[in-house]
Design a protein around this motif. Structure first.
Motif, mmCIF file in Angstrom:
data_model
loop_
_atom_site.group_PDB
_atom_site.id
_atom_site.type_symbol
_atom_site.label_atom_id
_atom_site.label_comp_id
_atom_site.label_asym_id
_atom_site.label_seq_id
_atom_site.Cartn_x
_atom_site.Cartn_y
_atom_site.Cartn_z
ATOM 1 N N LEU A 56 28.339 -121.397 28.745
ATOM 2 C CA LEU A 56 28.657 -120.679 27.523
ATOM 3 C C LEU A 56 27.569 -119.665 27.190
ATOM 4 N N GLU A 57 26.325 -120.088 27.412
ATOM 5 C CA GLU A 57 25.187 -119.228 27.135
ATOM 6 C C GLU A 57 25.304 -117.902 27.890
ATOM 7 N N PHE B 65 34.104 -120.983 24.029
ATOM 8 C CA PHE B 65 34.939 -120.039 24.764
ATOM 9 C C PHE B 65 35.091 -120.396 26.225
ATOM 10 N N MET C 69 34.954 -116.249 33.123
ATOM 11 C CA MET C 69 34.330 -116.922 31.993
ATOM 12 C C MET C 69 34.419 -118.435 32.135
ATOM 13 N N VAL D 94 27.892 -110.395 28.994
ATOM 14 C CA VAL D 94 29.325 -110.154 28.897
ATOM 15 C C VAL D 94 29.853 -109.289 30.020
ATOM 16 N N ALA E 138 28.022 -116.633 28.992
ATOM 17 C CA ALA E 138 29.158 -115.882 28.489
ATOM 18 C C ALA E 138 28.755 -115.019 27.306
ATOM 19 N N TYR E 139 27.924 -115.606 26.448
ATOM 20 C CA TYR E 139 27.486 -114.847 25.282
ATOM 21 C C TYR E 139 26.563 -113.703 25.654
ATOM 22 N N ASN E 140 25.708 -113.973 26.605
ATOM 23 C CA ASN E 140 24.620 -113.031 26.824
ATOM 24 C C ASN E 140 24.821 -112.074 27.985
#
Ligand SMILES: Nc1ncnc2c1ncn2[C@@H]1O[C@H](COP(=O)(O)OP(=O)(O)OP(=O)(O)O)[C@@H](O)[C@H]1O
Ligand SMILES: Nc1ncnc2c1ncn2[C@@H]1O[C@H](COP(=O)(O)OP(=O)(O)OP(=O)(O)O)[C@@H](O)[C@H]1O
Ligand SMILES: [Mg+2]
Ligand SMILES: [Mg+2]
Lengths: 403, 377, 274, 304, 377
Positions: C37-38, C239, C32, C44, C40-42
Motif C-alpha cells: 500500500l505504501e 486500495f 496496484m 503512483v 501505491a501511495y508514494n
C-alpha cells in the motif's frame, strides 16, 4: 464456534471495514462464541459507514425484523432513537443481570455516557468507539519550509503555516476532511466559541462561527493554500506528501502511520487563540434493538464481553479509536504498551477532556438539516457564496425545518 | 383424397393494391402446372397463398377438397422453393437440406439416401459443408431446390427454381424433377420465366397478367390457340406479330395489302366480315422470300438480329412492324422481302376485347388426359 | 474495401488511443494489487510495481473464504443469467412471432420497466424476499434481479431482423415452435443473446447494492461485498487489497471470456443473416 | 369455467396464439411480483409523508408533488440528468457507433484486437472503476496530475467543480459500458449484407454518408436499443460513481434524478419525496419511450 | 485513356480452393463482353474483382492501362448489378435509384430525367415509393438494374441482371441497355445464363469453366467454331452431339456407319487419318429424314420433346445418343430415321485434350472490328 441448536443466535451489525477494525470484530465475535454456551453471534458488516448501516436497518425494520445489537453513529443518535425500537441497556441489565447493575456507572465517565443520550435525556446505548479530529503533520515539509516541526497550535497558525509552505515548497499547506458530515466543521466552529445547536435551534451563524469558517474559506478560495477535494483524495495527497497538514480523524492513524514515507506526526487539534478547544466525539455507540427477551439477554451478554478491558484494548488497537472506558488506557492488560509504541494515539487521548457530543439536530428533519450544512460547505468552499450569507441563510432554513 | 388445389374467387390485396384478382381455377392432382406471366403479376403471391404463408383476402382455397384458408402451412404438406432461396444462413448445405427431414424424424438411412441422390442430381457434391454465404448464386439456388425436393410432399411449389442455372444444368435439373414427379406424383406448381421450361415441363400453363388469369391450357394450346392478344404476344420469342386488319370474305386486309385464308378458316369465320380486328402470326410461321409469293405481304428489312442458329428479321410492312425468323443469314438490312403467313397458324382477335375469335380446329385439351398430353421430357 | 493510407493510419491511432484509455485502468489496478500500500501511495507512476508482493492477496485470502465467496457469486450470476436469458428469449419470441390481443401494450409496459428507478423496488422487494424467508440466501439475491426487461428488448430487436422467409420455410416443414426457436431463431439471434447474456452475467456478478441488503453471513457473501469490506472512508481504504479483490472479481468473468473469446467474438461476426 | 371462456374471448386466445401467452408467463409473473407491485406501492407512498419505519404515515395528498415540483433543486437535478444523458449519448452511443462502423467496414487489420480490447473494461464493476478513477484522476496526487504537472498543466479540481464532476462521472460510466455498446453495434453492423455496402462503395459514396444513410438506418434496430439503454445508463448506472465518488456533490452538481431519489429515501429518509421523484422520473421517461414508440419506431428498419 | 480491362495471370482463391485460375485476357474499350459458364465457375468472382470488391490473390488487373489491384472500388468508375440485387432495404425504389446520383451532386433536373427514363424503360412506374421488401423478385431485379444504369459509369458490370424477368421484358430491357451503351459507349461485362441473351448482346463471349477461360470470341465463332468440346456442348440447346469416331480419308466412321465430309474439310484435315477423335454436330445441323440419305446415319427415335415451335428428337445411333431438332411434329417414338450432318457444320476434337482440330473456313473475328461485328440488336 459450534451451533448446537440451543444457543440463542443474535445478529450484531457493525460498520467496521477490514481497514477499520473489521478483523478485530471478527476475532472478538469468534472468541465470544467460543466461550459462550448460550449465545451465538453473527456479525454483519454494513458498508458505507453508519449511514449505510442505518439504511439497511431501515429496510430490516420495514420488513419487521431487527438485529440484536447495532452500532449507531453519533450523528444518527436522535434519528435512531426517534424511529427505531430499542431498549436501554440499563433496562436489560436491571431485568436480567442483577450482578451487572453498576457496570455502566463503574466503568464509564459520566460525560462519556452522556454522549449516548438523546435529546430527551434517554440512554439510547453505550458509547463504544470514540474518535476525535487531530492534525496530522508532515514534519519533513514543515522543516523544509523552516517552520516549527511540532506543528501549529492554533487555527491562525495553521493559516500562516500554510502560506509559508505554499511559498517555500509549492505544496499545499492544509487539508480538512470532507466526508458527508459536519464533524470537523463543528470542531472548527465550536472551538471558536460558536455553537451548532442551542436549545434545539441552529446557532452556528454567530460572529464566531462566521470568523472560523471564513478562515477555512480564505485558505481554500483566496490563498489557495488549502485543498478542497474528496476525503479519499485528500488523504492520498497527504500521504504522498503533496499536502503538509491534514485535519482528520484519529481513525486514519494506522493508514497514515503505515503508508507515509515521511516523518509523520499527529498533534492535538488546533484551537483558537485564547479559546477552549471543543471537539465533537466521533464514533459510535452500541444499542440493543433486539425485541425478544432472550435476544435482549444475549445482546447484553455479548456487549458485556465487548466492553471488557481486554476486548476494549483489542478494539482500540484494531481501530485506532479512543476507548470509552476510563480504565483501559492505563491497564496493564489494556493499552499501556500499545500507547507507548504509538505516539500518534496520545494526541487523541490527551484531548479527550475537550470532547463534546456531536451536534445532532433533533426531530424528523434532523438529517435534512445536516444535509443543508453539507450543501453549504460545497457552496462556501466552492466560492459560490459568502460565508456570512451562507451561514445565515442556512441557519434560517434549518430553523424553519426544525419547527 | 385428391391432391387437388382449387381457387374459388380468391383475392389478395396488400392494403389498397389488389395483386390477385378473383382467381378461379383448379390444379389437378399430380398435375405439373406452370405459372407464367410478367414480373409482378402475382405468381409468387399465388404460391405463397397455397403454401399458407399469405392470408387470403377474399374467397376460398381448397386443397384435397378441404377449405384451407386458415390451415397453418405446416399442415398442408407443401414444400416450396423460394424465389430468394431463403436458405438458413447458419446451416451448411447439408444441414439445410436435411433439416426438414430431421424434424420429420425420418430414419437416418432414408435421409442419407435422399441426401445423396439429390446432391448427385443437382451437382452439389463437394459443397456439403459450405455455408450459404460462400456459395455462388446458382449453387444457392440448387441447395434451395434440393431442400424442397427431398421432402417429397404432396404439393410442390417452385418459384423460379432454375433461373440462375445455365442451360445444361437447367435441363438436367428439369429432367430430374420430372423423374421425381413420376415417382411421387406430386401436384406441382412451378413459376418460371423460361418458356422452353414452360413448354417442356408443363401439363398445363396458367398465364397470369396483372393478377388475373389470362389462359389456362396445355402448352400446345397456349402456343397454337392463344385465348387473347396478351397470350399470343407473351408466349414465344420473338413475340407474335399483331397487326391491325379487316377480314372480308376470306381475305385479310392490312394496309394496302391483303391475303386469303384457307377454307377451314373461312368456314370458321362463318362467312361474316369483321372490320377492325387484330390479326396475329408468330415470326416462325412467316415464310420469307425475296420474290413475291401468292398470299404474301411485301415489306422491307429494318434490321437483323443474329441468334446463332437463326436470326430474327425485323421488317416493316405497310407501316406496321413485323418480325420473321430465318435459319439462313443471307438477308440484308434495307432489302425488300415478301412474307407469307402460314394459313393454319394465324390468329384473329377482337380489337376491343383482344379476345381470340377462335380457331378452326377444335381445341383438343378437354378430351386429352394429362398422361396422354405428357410427352417424355 | 480500402481507404487511403493516411486515413487508415489516423483511425488506427485513434483506436489505439481509445484502447489505451480503456485498458490503462485495468492494468493499473492489476499493478496496484501487487504493490504494498505504501508503494501505491508514494509511487503512483510505476504501473508495474517496483517491489511486487503477494501480500494483498494473502491478506484477502486470510480474511475471507474467497473460494466460497467466488462460488456464491458464480452460482448467483449463472443462475440469474440463464433464467433471464431464457425468459427474455421466450418473451421476445412471443412478441415477434405471435399475434395476440394487447401485444403491443404489453410489450410497451414491459419495456417501460427499464426506466423504473431501483429505489422504487428496493424496499418492497426486501419485504417480499423477507416474507418468502429468503433473506441471507442465494435465491433472495437472485429473484428480484430477474425482473429486467432489457433482454426482451434487445432480443426482440434482433429477432425482428430475421427474414421472415426463413421462418416460413421451417413452418412449411411443420417444424414446431420449440424447434424453430432452438434451431433457427436462436442461432440467428446469437449475437444478441450472447451479448445480453454476458451483460447479465457481469452485472449480476458485480451487483452489490442488493446483495449487501440480503446477505448477512460472510459465508454467503458475494465478491463485490468482499470488496466493500476493504473500502472505508473513515479508516482509509486499503486500495491495494481492494484492487486484489477487484482482480479476483475480474478473474472469473475474464477467464470465461478468454476461454470462449473465439466463440464470443466469432458470434459477433458470424452474422450471415443477410 | 364460464369466466375462463370469457377471458379467452376477451384476450382472443386461440390455438395459434395460446403458446404466445404461455411463453410470456414467466416474464409476467416475475415482473408483476418484483416490479409492478413495488411500483404501485411507491405510487401509494408518494401521497404520504413517511420515513418508512415510523408507525405513523401522514397522508398529504399531492403535497409531495407540489414540494418536488416547486423545489429549484429538482430542476437543477433535471438539468444534470439531461447533461448526463447528452454526454453519455455522445460517448456511449455516437462514438461506439462510429468506431464499430470504421472497424467493421473501413479497416482491414487489427479488427479482432480492437474488439477484444475495447470489450475488456465491461468486466469490471463500476465500484472498482470509480475507486480507480478517483485515484488516477486525483487532481493533486494522481498519476495523470503528475504527468500533466511535468508539462505545467493542471487538472481541474473536478470532484468539487460543477460541470467537470459530471464529465468525469460520465467518463467513468462510459469506461465500463463503452465496449459493451461497441460490441453490440459491431454485431449489428456486421450483420448488414456486405454487398449493400459494396454497392455504395462502388458508387464512391463518402464514408460518412455510408455511415449516416446506409449503416445507421440498417442497424437501427440495435441502434435504438443502444440509444435507449444509454439513456437508462445515464440514469441508473451513473448512480454508482455518483455514490462512490461525489455523493451527488458538490452541492447537488452531480446528482441525477435517480441518485436524488436515493438520497431522499436513504440519506435524509424522506420516503414520500423519494417516491414522488421516482414517479416523476418514470413518468418523464415513459413519455420519452412513448414518443419513441410513436414516432421513431416506425422509422426503424426491421427485416420483418 | 482507354476504358480497357486487362487480366494478367489473375488468380483468386478462397482459402485452398482456387476459384479463378490464371486468367489472361483483355476486355476492349466499349466492348460488350458476355461472361458465360456453368454455375459456380467464377463469373461473379471476376466481376467482383473488376469492381474492386474482392482482393486479387495473384496477378494483375489493369483498367485504363493502370494497375488496379489496390485501387478502391469507389475510384474505379464502375457500376454493378448484383446477382442478389443488394438493394438498400430502407430506401424506396426511387431513393435506391437516385441515391448514388444525389451523392454525386448531379443537377436535380438531370437526375429527374434519368430517373424518369429508367422508370419508364424498366416498367417501374407506380412503384416509386415502395420499399424493396414489398416488391416481387423481378421488380427488385429491375430496380437493381435501374440503379446501376442511371450511373452511366465507364465500366458497367451486370450479374445476371435479367434472370427473373419474362422474355418480353428481358428483350426490351436488353434493347434499352444497348441504347444506353450506344450513347455512352461503356465497357460492359455481362454475366448471363441465357444463350439468346449472350448471342444477341455480346460483342464477344468469354466462356468460363471451373475458373478457367475456355474460349473468348465472337458469338458467331463461339457457336460455329467452338474451340473445344466444352464450348461446343455448352453453347446451344439442345446441346451439341459429340460422338466418338475415327477419321479416315475423308470418311468419318462412327460405330458401323460412316459418312464422307466435303472437300474443304478434306483439305483441312490434310490427308491425315485420325483414330479416336470426337466428332461434333449440333442438333440443328442434322437433317432428318424417314428415308435413307447419302452420308446419313441410321438411328431410332427414343423420345420426342415438344418445345412448341419445334421439337427435340432424341435418338440412338450405333449405341451413341444423338439429338436432332425438327419443326414438324409428325415423328413417332421408336421410329427408324436417318440423320445427315450438314458437312460444313461439323467439328472435330482431339479426344484426349478435347481441343478442336480447327475448321476449314478461316475464323473471321480477328479482322473484324466490333462495330462491324455488332448487328443492330
Ligand atoms: N467465400 C467463399 N468461400 C469459398 N468458396 C467460395 C466463396 N465464395 C464463392 N466461392 C466459390 O467460388 C466459386 C465461384 O463462385 P462465383 O460466385 O464466382 O460463381 P458464379 O460463376 O457466379 O456462379 P453462379 O452462376 O452460380 O452465380 C463457386 O464454386 C463458389 O462456391
Ligand atoms: N408487401 C407488399 N405490399 C405491396 N405490394 C406488394 C407486396 N408484396 C408484393 N407486392 C406486389 O404484388 C405484386 C405481385 O407480387 P409477386 O411477388 O406475386 O409477383 P411475381 O409474379 O412473383 O413477380 P416476379 O416474377 O417479379 O417475381 C407485385 O406487383 C408486387 O409489387
Ligand atoms: Mg415472384
Ligand atoms: Mg454468380
Amino acid at each position: 464456534s459450534t451451533g448446537n441448536g440451543e444457543k440463542t443466535v443474535i445478529e450484531y451489525w457493525h460498520v467496521n471495514a477490514e481497514t477499520q477494525g473489521g478483523k478485530t470484530v471478527t476475532q472478538l465475535v469468534e472468541d465470544f462464541n467460543q466461550q459462550s454456551d448460550t449465545v451465538e453471534v453473527v456479525a454483519k458488516y454494513n458498508p458505507d459507514m453508519y449511514k449505510g448501516l442505518m439504511q439497511n436497518l431501515q429496510a430490516e425494520a420495514a420488513a419487521g425484523n431487527s438485529p440484536a445489537v447495532v452500532q449507531v453513529g453519533w450523528s444518527f443518535l436522535n434519528y435512531f432513537s426517534d424511529n427505531f425500537h430499542y431498549v436501554s441497556p440499563q433496562t436489560v441489565i436491571d431485568e436480567h443481570f442483577p450482578d451487572d447493575k453498576t457496570f455502566l456507572q463503574d466503568k464509564f465517565l459520566p460525560n462519556v455516557m452522556d454522549l449516548a443520550k438523546n435529546g430527551d435525556g434517554e440512554q439510547v446505548g453505550i458509547p463504544y468507539s470514540l474518535s476525535s479530529p487531530v492534525l496530522y503533520i508532515n514534519r519533513d515539509l514543515l522543516r523544509e519550509a523552516g517552520l516549527d516541526e511540532n506543528g501549529p497550535k492554533t487555527w491562525e497558525e495553521v493559516k500562516e503555516f500554510s502560506e509559508v509552505i505554499k511559498e517555500k515548497t509549492g505544496k499545499y499547506g492544509f487539508y480538512m476532511q470532507e466526508p458527508a458530515d459536519n464533524w470537523a466543521t463543528q470542531a472548527l466552529l465550536e472551538s471558536n466559541g460558536a455553537r451548532f445547536i442551542t436549545d434545539g435551534k441552529a446557532t452556528f451563524a454567530s460572529d464566531e462561527g462566521i470568523e472560523a469558517y471564513q478562515l477555512l474559506r480564505d485558505m481554500v478560495v483566496e490563498d489557495e493554500t488549502a485543498l478542497h477535494i474528496g476525503w479519499d483524495q485528500g488523504i492520498q495527497s497527504f500521504i504522498d506528501g503533496s499536502v503538509a497538514m491534514a485535519y482528520t480523524t484519529i481513525a486514519q492513524r494506522s493508514n497514515i502511520q503505515s503508508n507515509a514515507q515521511f516523518d509523520a506526526a499527529a498533534v492535538r487539534s488546533p484551537g483558537w487563540e485564547g479559546k477552549d478547544v471543543r471537539l465533537p466525539a466521533g464514533g459510535a455507540m452500541l444499542s440493543i434493538t433486539a425485541e425478544e427477551e432472550d435476544q435482549q439477554k444475549a445482546a447484553w451478554e455479548f456487549m458485556r464481553y465487548l466492553y471488557s478491558v481486554e476486548s476494549m484494548a483489542e478494539w482500540t488497537k484494531g481501530t485506532g479509536y479512543v476507548p470509552p472506558r476510563n480504565d483501559v488506557a492505563e491497564a496493564e492488560n489494556g493499552l499501556k504498551t500499545f500507547l507507548e509504541e504509538n505516539e500518534m494515539m496520545s494526541a487523541a487521548i490527551e484531548q479527550m477532556d475537550g470532547v463534546v457530543p456531536w451536534a445532532s439536530f433533533p426531530g424528523d428533519s434532523g438529517l435534512e438539516a445536516e444535509q443543508l450544512l453539507l450543501d453549504l460547505r460545497d457552496q462556501i468552499l466552492g466560492g459560490s457564496i459568502s460565508v456570512e450569507e451562507g451561514l445565515k441563510s442556512t441557519e434560517e432554513e434549518i430553523n424553519e425545518l426544525l419547527q | 383424397m385428391k391432391k387437388e388445389i382449387q381457387f374459388e374467387h380468391v383475392k389478395k390485396s396488400y392494403g389498397d393494391t389488389e395483386v390477385v384478382k378473383d382467381l378461379n381455377f383448379t390444379i389437378k392432382e399430380g398435375e405439373r402446372l406452370i405459372l407464367l406471366g410478367p414480373s409482378g403479376c402475382g405468381k409468387s403471391t399465388i404460391l405463397r397463398m397455397i403454401a399458407g404463408l399469405e392470408n387470403i383476402t377474399d374467397g376460398n382455397l381448397y386443397m384435397n377438397g378441404e377449405k384451407m384458408n386458415h390451415v397453418p402451412s405446416g399442415l398442408r404438406n407443401v414444400s416450396m422453393v423460394f424465389q430468394n432461396y431463403a436458405l438458413y444462413p447458419h446451416m451448411t448445405v447439408k444441414q439445410n437440406i436435411v433439416y426438414g427431414l430431421k424434424v420429420q424424424k425420418l430414419p437416418k438411412q432414408e435421409m442419407e439416401n435422399r441426401l445423396n441422390s439429390v446432391m448427385e442430381i443437382l451437382q452439389l457434391r463437394g459443397l456439403e459443408d459450405r455455408l450459404p454465404k460462400s456459395l455462388s448464386g446458382g449453387q444457392r439456388q440448387r441447395v434451395a431446390l434440393a431442400r424442397a425436393t427431398v421432402k417429397r410432399s404432396d404439393f410442390f411449389l417452385l418459384d423460379e427454381p432454375l433461373s440462375n442455372l445455365d442451360a445444361q444444368l437447367r435441363e438436367s435439373a428439369r429432367k430430374e424433377l420430372v423423374k421425381i414427379h413420376e415417382m411421387f406424383n406430386q401436384t406441382i406448381v412451378y413459376v418460371t420465366h423460361d418458356q422452353i421450361e414452360a413448354m417442356t415441363f408443363a401439363d398445363r400453363i396458367a398465364l397470369m397478367y396483372n393478377g388475373e388469369l389470362q389462359m389456362l391450357d396445355t402448352p400446345d394450346n397456349v402456343y397454337h390457340r392463344p385465348a387473347n392478344v396478351f397470350t399470343a404476344k407473351f408466349i414465344g420469342s420473338p413475340s407474335a406479330n399483331i397487326l391491325e386488319a379487316d377480314y372480308r370474305n376470306g381475305w385479310v386486309h392490312t394496309g394496302n395489302q391483303a391475303f386469303e385464308v384457307n377454307d377451314s378458316w373461312k368456314e370458321h369465320m362463318n362467312k361474316q366480315s369483321f372490320d377492325d380486328i387484330l390479326f396475329g402470326i408468330r415470326p416462325e410461321h412467316l415464310e420469307l422470300s425475296t420474290s413475291p409469293m401468292s398470299n404474301g405481304l411485301e415489306g422491307r428489312i429494318k434490321y437483323i438480329e443474329n441468334l446463332g442458329k437463326s436470326c430474327s428479321i425485323y421488317l416493316e410492312a405497310d407501316g406496321q412492324e413485323m418480325i420473321a425468323v430465318s435459319e439462313n443469314g443471307s438477308w440484308k438490312q434495307g432489302q425488300s422481302v415478301y412474307v407469307r403467313p402460314q394459313s393454319d397458324r394465324i390468329h384473329f382477335f377482337n380489337k376491343a376485347t383482344e379476345k381470340s375469335l377462335g380457331h378452326p380446329a377444335e381445341r383438343t385439351e378437354t378430351n386429352q388426359t394429362i398422361e396422354e398430353r405428357r410427352v417424355l421430357v | 474495401m480500402k481507404i487511403n493510407r493516411t486515413a487508415e493510419v489516423t483511425w488506427h491511432i485513434i483506436f489505439f488511443a481509445a484502447v489505451i484509455l480503456l485498458i490503462f485502468p485495468i492494468v493499473y489496478a492489476l499493478g496496484m494489487s501487487f504493490k504494498p500500500l505504501e508503494d501505491a501511495y508514494n509511487n503512483v507512476l510505476n504501473i508495474v510495481p517496483f517491489q511486487s508482493t503477494l501480500e494483498n492477496y494473502i491478506t484477502l485470502f486470510d480474511t475471507l473464504p474467497v473460494l466460497r465467496i467466488t462460488l456464491n457469486t458464480f452460482v448467483i450470476a449463472t443462475v440469474a443469467t440463464i433464467f433471464k436469458v431464457v425468459t427474455a428469449f421466450l418473451a421476445a419470441y412471443a412478441f415477434v412471432y405471435f399475434d395476440f390481443r394487447g401485444k403491443n401494450i404489453l410489450y410497451f409496459v414491459l419495456i417501460s420497466t427499464i426506466f423504473i428507478p431501483f429505489t422504487v423496488t428496493m424496499i418492497p422487494n426486501y419485504l417480499i424476499v423477507s416474507e418468502m424467508g429468503l433473506l441471507d440466501t442465494v435465491w433472495g439475491v437472485i429473484l428480484p434481479q430477474l425482473a429486467d426487461a432489457v433482454g426482451i428488448f434487445l432480443i426482440r430487436q434482433s429477432m425482428k431482423n430475421i427474414p421472415l422467409s426463413l421462418i416460413e420455410v421451417a413452418r412449411l416443414d411443420n417444424t414446431g415452435h420449440w424447434k424453430i426457436m432452438k434451431d433457427i431463431v436462436l442461432p440467428l439471434v446469437r449475437p444478441a443473446v450472447t451479448s445480453i447474456g454476458i451483460w447479465f452475467f457481469i452485472s449480476t456478478w458485480n451487483e452489490f447494492v442488493w446483495p449487501v441488503l440480503i446477505m448477512k453471513t460472510t459465508d454467503n457473501y458475494t465478491l463485490p461485498l468482499a470488496l466493500q469490506m476493504f473500502i472505508s472512508v473513515e479508516g482509509g481504504t486499503n486500495f491495494t487489497v481492494a484492487m486484489a479483490v477487484s482482480v479476483v472479481t475480474m478473474i472469473v468473468p475474464l477467464a470465461l471470456y478468454l476461454t470462449f473469446q473465439k466463440y464470443i467474438i466469432g458470434t459477433f461476426t458470424s452474422s450471415g443473416i443477410k | 369455467m364460464s369466466t375462463l371462456i370469457l377471458v379467452r374471448e376477451k384476450l382472443h386466445i386461440n390455438k395459434e396464439n395460446a403458446l404466445g401467452y404461455i411463453l410470456l408467463i414467466p416474464s409476467i409473473v416475475i415482473f408483476a411480483v418484483f416490479t409492478f407491485w413495488p411500483l404501485f406501492y411507491t405510487v401509494y407512498l408518494s401521497f404520504f409523508d413517511w420515513n418508512m419505519i415510523s408507525p405513523s404515515k401522514e397522508f398529504v395528498g399531492l403535497r409531495n408533488y407540489f414540494d418536488v415540483l416547486t423545489d429549484p433543486r429538482t430542476y437543477q437535478i433535471l438539468g444534470n440528468t439531461f447533461l448526463y444523458i447528452v454526454l453519455l449519448l455522445v460517448i456511449n452511443c455516437v462514438v461506439p457507433y462510429i468506431f464499430a462502423f470504421v472497424i467493421d467496414v473501413v479497416l482491414t487489420r487489427l479488427k479482432g484486437f480492437y474488439k477484444s480490447a475495447m470489450f475488456l473494461p465491461a468486466f469490471i464493476s463500476l465500484v472498482v472503476g470509480s475507486i480507480l478513477f478517483t485515484w488516477i484522476l486525483n487532481p493533486v496526487s494522481g498519476p495523470l496530475a503528475i504527468i500533466f504537472g511535468w508539462v505545467g498543466l493542471e487538472i481541474p479540481n473536478w470532484t468539487k467543480t460543477e460541470g467537470w464532476i459530471i464529465v468525469v462521472l460520465s467518463i467513468i460510466t462510459s469506461w465500463k459500458v463503452f465496449g459493451y455498446n461497441f460490441i453490440l453495434l459491431y454485431a449489428s453492423i456486421n450483420g448488414i449484407s456486405r454487398e449493400i455496402i459494396e454497392n455504395a462503395r462502388m458508387d464512391n459514396i463518402p464514408l460518412w454518408r455510408i455511415f449516416l444513410q446506409i449503416i445507421l438506418p440498417m442497424s437501427s434496430a440495435t441502434g435504438i436499443y443502444v440509444f435507449i439503454i444509454t439513456i437508462v445508463q445515464s440514469l441508473q448506472y451513473v448512480f454508482t460513481p455518483v455514490k462512490v465518488v461525489s455523493q451527488g456533490g458538490p452541492d447537488y452538481a452531480s446528482s441525477n434524478l435517480i441518485y436524488h431519489a436515493y438520497h431522499e429515501a436513504f440519506v435524509v429518509f424522506r420516503t414520500g419525496h423519494s417516491a414522488t421523484i421516482s414517479i416523476i422520473t418514470m413518468a418523464l421517461f415513459l413519455l420519452l419511450l412513448f414518443l419513441e414508440f410513436k414516432f421513431v419506431e416506425r422509422r426503424i428498419y426491421y427485416e420483418n
